[in-house]
Scaffold this active site. Structure first.
Site, PDB file in Angstrom:
ATOM      1  N   CYS A  11       0.869  -1.186   0.000  1.00 54.02           N
ATOM      2  CA  CYS A  11       0.000   0.000   0.000  1.00 54.02           C
ATOM      3  C   CYS A  11       0.902   1.231   0.000  1.00 54.02           C
ATOM      4  O   CYS A  11       2.071   1.124  -0.387  1.00 54.02           O
ATOM      5  CB  CYS A  11      -0.970  -0.027   1.184  1.00 54.02           C
ATOM      6  SG  CYS A  11      -0.177  -0.010   2.807  1.00 54.02           S
ATOM      7  N   ARG A  17      -3.281  -0.558   5.467  1.00 49.53           N
ATOM      8  CA  ARG A  17      -3.883  -1.636   4.676  1.00 49.53           C
ATOM      9  C   ARG A  17      -2.998  -2.868   4.504  1.00 49.53           C
ATOM     10  O   ARG A  17      -3.435  -3.987   4.767  1.00 49.53           O
ATOM     11  CB  ARG A  17      -4.300  -1.090   3.300  1.00 49.53           C
ATOM     12  CG  ARG A  17      -5.432  -0.085   3.378  1.00 49.53           C
ATOM     13  CD  ARG A  17      -5.573   0.692   2.096  1.00 49.53           C
ATOM     14  NE  ARG A  17      -4.433   1.585   1.875  1.00 49.53           N
ATOM     15  CZ  ARG A  17      -4.241   2.332   0.799  1.00 49.53           C
ATOM     16  NH1 ARG A  17      -5.116   2.260  -0.195  1.00 49.53           N
ATOM     17  NH2 ARG A  17      -3.203   3.134   0.699  1.00 49.53           N
ATOM     18  N   ASP A 129      -7.890   4.103   1.036  1.00 49.16           N
ATOM     19  CA  ASP A 129      -6.950   4.540   2.072  1.00 49.16           C
ATOM     20  C   ASP A 129      -7.740   5.031   3.290  1.00 49.16           C
ATOM     21  O   ASP A 129      -8.506   5.991   3.178  1.00 49.16           O
ATOM     22  CB  ASP A 129      -6.124   5.679   1.457  1.00 49.16           C
ATOM     23  CG  ASP A 129      -5.101   6.238   2.426  1.00 49.16           C
ATOM     24  OD1 ASP A 129      -5.110   5.852   3.604  1.00 49.16           O
ATOM     25  OD2 ASP A 129      -4.304   7.070   1.984  1.00 49.16           O
TER      26      ASP A 129
END
Ligand code: 4NP
Length: 166
Positions: A11, A17, A129
């Site tokens: 990520c 994440r 995000d």
């Protein structure tokens, strides 16, 4: 022959994440009794959080679902394309950055999107995000990641079955 599949989640910051995906896949693989067949790591395209534990909000949300996140953030590097069989990214920006970094066309073919493995969330093309979001943002990310990790494990099973048949 080496029977281990090596998976790298990527990520942006490697504090929300991708370390969550790593922790979830690790726990699910252990539950299925296949932990010794998968090597899992995560990294970020941005190195500004290197060395840090995952974001407190993500660690807390993940812990409520039984996942302990202990990864230390690091930046993705070109050697990762040699080491890993699959590099699984969260969003379009990660996808493009990794394509620019890939040392060859064969290496670029090892890049996948997490949402390709999601079956309970049709219509999602990226894992958003959550960094500037509230608690629901983290829960939504965990829902998508659990879905994707199940899909990844099932895809490994079917790859194995096809290889055995062939
Ligand atoms: P991640 O989330 O990419 O899921 O780890 C983020 C973490 C940090 C930042 C952005 C996204 N940041 O801008 O510092």
């Amino acid at each position: 022959m080496n029977d281990t599949t090596k998976i790298l989640f990527v990520c942006l910051g490697n504090i929300c994440r991708s370390p969550a995906a790593e922790g979830i896949l690790r726990a699910m693989a252990a539950r299925r009794g296949v932990a010794d067949r998968i090597e899992i790591d995560s990294a970020g395209t941005y190195g500004g959080h290197a060395g840090q534990l995952p974001d407190t909000r993500m660690r807390r949300a993940a812990a409520q679902r039984g996942y302990e996140l202990t990864h230390r953030a690091r930046q993705v590097r070109e050697e990762d394309f040699e080491r890993f069989d699959r590099i699984i990214v969260m969003d379009d920006m990660n996808y493009e950055t990794l394509h620019r970094l890939a040392p060859s066309r064969a290496a670029a073919q090892r890049i996948f999107r997490m949402t390709e493995f999601c079956r309970r969330h049709p219509g999602h093309s990226y894992v958003p995000d959550p960094y500037y979001e509230g608690h629901e943002g983290f829960e939504r990310v965990l829902d998508l990641l659990e879905d994707g990790c199940e899909g990844i494990l099932d895809s490994l099973d079917s790859t194995k079955a096809a290889t055995r048949k062939g």
